[in-house]
Design a protein around this motif. Structure first.
Motif, PDB file in Angstrom:
ATOM      1  N   GLU A 243       1.281   6.324   5.416  1.00  0.00           N
ATOM      2  CA  GLU A 243       1.398   7.686   4.899  1.00  0.00           C
ATOM      3  C   GLU A 243       0.051   8.390   4.905  1.00  0.00           C
ATOM      4  OE1 GLU A 243       4.765   7.997   1.573  1.00  0.00           O
ATOM      5  OE2 GLU A 243       3.440   6.288   1.226  1.00  0.00           O
ATOM      6  N   ALA A 244      -1.017   7.612   4.784  1.00  0.00           N
ATOM      7  CA  ALA A 244      -2.370   8.198   4.819  1.00  0.00           C
ATOM      8  C   ALA A 244      -2.822   8.486   6.240  1.00  0.00           C
ATOM      9  CB  ALA A 244      -3.355   7.251   4.138  1.00  0.00           C
ATOM     10  N   GLY A 245      -2.014   8.062   7.223  1.00  0.00           N
ATOM     11  CA  GLY A 245      -2.344   8.298   8.627  1.00  0.00           C
ATOM     12  C   GLY A 245      -2.998   7.118   9.320  1.00  0.00           C
ATOM     13  N   PHE A 246      -2.967   5.935   8.655  1.00  0.00           N
ATOM     14  CA  PHE A 246      -3.612   4.745   9.222  1.00  0.00           C
ATOM     15  C   PHE A 246      -2.602   3.607   9.310  1.00  0.00           C
ATOM     16  CE2 PHE A 246      -6.738   7.050   6.514  1.00  0.00           C
ATOM     17  CZ  PHE A 246      -7.443   7.659   7.542  1.00  0.00           C
ATOM     18  N   GLY A 247      -1.609   3.805  10.155  1.00  0.00           N
ATOM     19  CA  GLY A 247      -0.512   2.850  10.277  1.00  0.00           C
ATOM     20  C   GLY A 247      -0.912   1.486  10.792  1.00  0.00           C
ATOM     21  N   THR A 248      -2.045   1.396  11.482  1.00  0.00           N
ATOM     22  CA  THR A 248      -2.478   0.089  11.992  1.00  0.00           C
ATOM     23  C   THR A 248      -3.125  -0.766  10.903  1.00  0.00           C
ATOM     24  OG1 THR A 248      -4.579   1.047  12.722  1.00  0.00           O
ATOM     25  CG2 THR A 248      -2.805   0.908  14.348  1.00  0.00           C
ATOM     26  N   VAL A 249      -3.416  -0.165   9.754  1.00  0.00           N
ATOM     27  CA  VAL A 249      -3.928  -0.940   8.619  1.00  0.00           C
ATOM     28  C   VAL A 249      -2.706  -1.489   7.891  1.00  0.00           C
ATOM     29  CG1 VAL A 249      -5.370  -0.932   6.556  1.00  0.00           C
ATOM     30  CG2 VAL A 249      -5.910   0.607   8.453  1.00  0.00           C
ATOM     31  N   ARG A 250      -2.207  -2.596   8.379  1.00  0.00           N
ATOM     32  CA  ARG A 250      -0.932  -3.137   7.903  1.00  0.00           C
ATOM     33  C   ARG A 250      -1.039  -4.654   7.769  1.00  0.00           C
ATOM     34  NH1 ARG A 250       3.304  -5.538  10.549  1.00  0.00           N
ATOM     35  NH2 ARG A 250       5.369  -5.358   9.578  1.00  0.00           N
ATOM     36  N   ILE A 251      -0.921  -5.131   6.553  1.00  0.00           N
ATOM     37  CA  ILE A 251      -0.941  -6.574   6.323  1.00  0.00           C
ATOM     38  C   ILE A 251      -0.380  -6.855   4.935  1.00  0.00           C
ATOM     39  CG2 ILE A 251      -3.256  -6.697   5.300  1.00  0.00           C
ATOM     40  CD1 ILE A 251      -3.694  -9.272   6.987  1.00  0.00           C
ATOM     41  N   GLY A 252       0.287  -7.988   4.803  1.00  0.00           N
ATOM     42  CA  GLY A 252       0.786  -8.419   3.504  1.00  0.00           C
ATOM     43  C   GLY A 252       0.378  -9.862   3.267  1.00  0.00           C
TER      44      GLY A 252
END
Length: 326
Positions: A243-252
């Motif tokens: 939502e902030a525009g940084f979809g590649t920052v994705r990890i759980g």
């Protein structure tokens, strides 16, 4: 004498047949003793919490105790190596994490082969939350990035739990996605990294929601974004990185059950079924979700595919961020 020998042979055959018919079910009756789940991190974190919640439920499903044994150290490598070297008899499992699929990409000294562990079941996924000090004026991650660019910051310090930890991946992802000079600062643990933000010694970090949300709610940290696919039900006001525009920052922070390779397939299927049954219970779902942990589930094959995809995706981050050790 011949008749006596025949009678003796016949008696022995009957005795052997009876013994085989008696022992076969016992050999197949897995489990017939306690099972061990090895959590490769210290007690109190997301990995340990998930291990204990699911171990209790799996024990009830299999009618055998499931003991959680903490073997922390080296980013999960010590515990993983212990399980990889354990007998493949269905009684020892690793509660693995992201590091289970990335450590060999980063470390040159991993003391076991990845192939020595076999995926059994996806247990859970815990969102990571990017946090900063409450005095930081940024209202969310988008604002944080914009302010840093406007100030032309020469570096953004980001505490991590060491090389290859989940916060380290977030730092490298942020650097690549935003173009900011994000500098990972390694601490011995995630809790120390979080403490560094509370003490205003570094600009930001990320940690599992179970660790960060209580500190956000008490005003000791400010949440900027969550790094998983959707907002958390327990903190719906925190936007996602996408939502902030940084979809590649994705990890759980995911947790998955692994067994020593060579464990019989029927035993692995039974364990997967017990985990699946446990994850469907209201007690387990409530216990996980009150800590903003999403239940996992699925087949052995689906977890193996998930782990392979995570290794491929995160492997690109390792490569681009030059995260390898010598």
């Amino acid at each position: 004498m011949f008749r006596t020998s025949v009678r003796f042979a016949a008696s022995m055959a009957l005795a052997c047949s009876a013994a085989l018919s008696f022992s076969a079910p016992a050999l197949a009756a897995w489990p017939d003793k306690p099972i061990t789940f090895v959590a490769p991190f210290t007690a109190g974190g997301a990995n340990d919490l998930v291990a204990r919640i699911i171990a209790k439920a799996v024990g009830a499903a299999l009618n055998q105790p499931v003991i959680v044994e903490n073997r922390p150290g080296a980013g999960g490598v010590i515990g993983a190596a212990h399980v990889a070297r354990s007998p493949a008899d269905g009684y020892t499992y690793l509660v693995g994490s992201n590091g289970t699929v990335t450590n060999s990409l980063i470390r040159s000294d991993q003391p076991y082969k990845d192939e020595a562990l076999t995926p059994v079941a996806l247990l859970s996924i815990t969102p990571s939350v990017i946090v900063t000090h409450p005095s930081n004026p940024a209202k969310d991650l988008k604002d944080f990035v914009a302010r840093a660019k406007q100030a032309k910051s020469d570096r953004i310090t980001f505490s991590t739990a060491g090389n290859g930890s989940t916060p380290h991946f977030v730092a490298e992802m942020l650097k690549e996605a935003t173009g900011l000079p994000v500098e990972p600062i390694a601490y011995k643990s995630g809790s120390e990294g979080v403490s560094a933000v509370i003490g205003n010694q570094v600009d930001a970090t990320s940690e599992a929601s179970i660790v960060t949300l209580p500190l956000v709610q008490s005003g000791k940290l400010k949440a900027l974004a969550t790094t998983w696919d959707k907002r958390m039900a327990s903190a719906p006001d925190i936007p996602t990185t996408a939502e902030a525009g940084f979809g590649t920052v994705r990890i759980g922070h995911w947790a998955g059950l692994y067994a020593p390779t060579g464990t019989p397939a029927d035993v692995l299927d039974k364990m997967n079924a017990a985990v699946e049954q446990s994850l469907q219970t209201r007690e387990v779902q409530d216990a996980l979700r009150q800590s903003s942990i999403e239940p996992g589930g699925g087949s052995r094959a689906s977890f193996a595919e998930f782990a392979a995809n995570e290794r491929k995706r995160l492997g690109e981050v390792v490569k681009n961020g030059h995260m390898q050790t010598q």
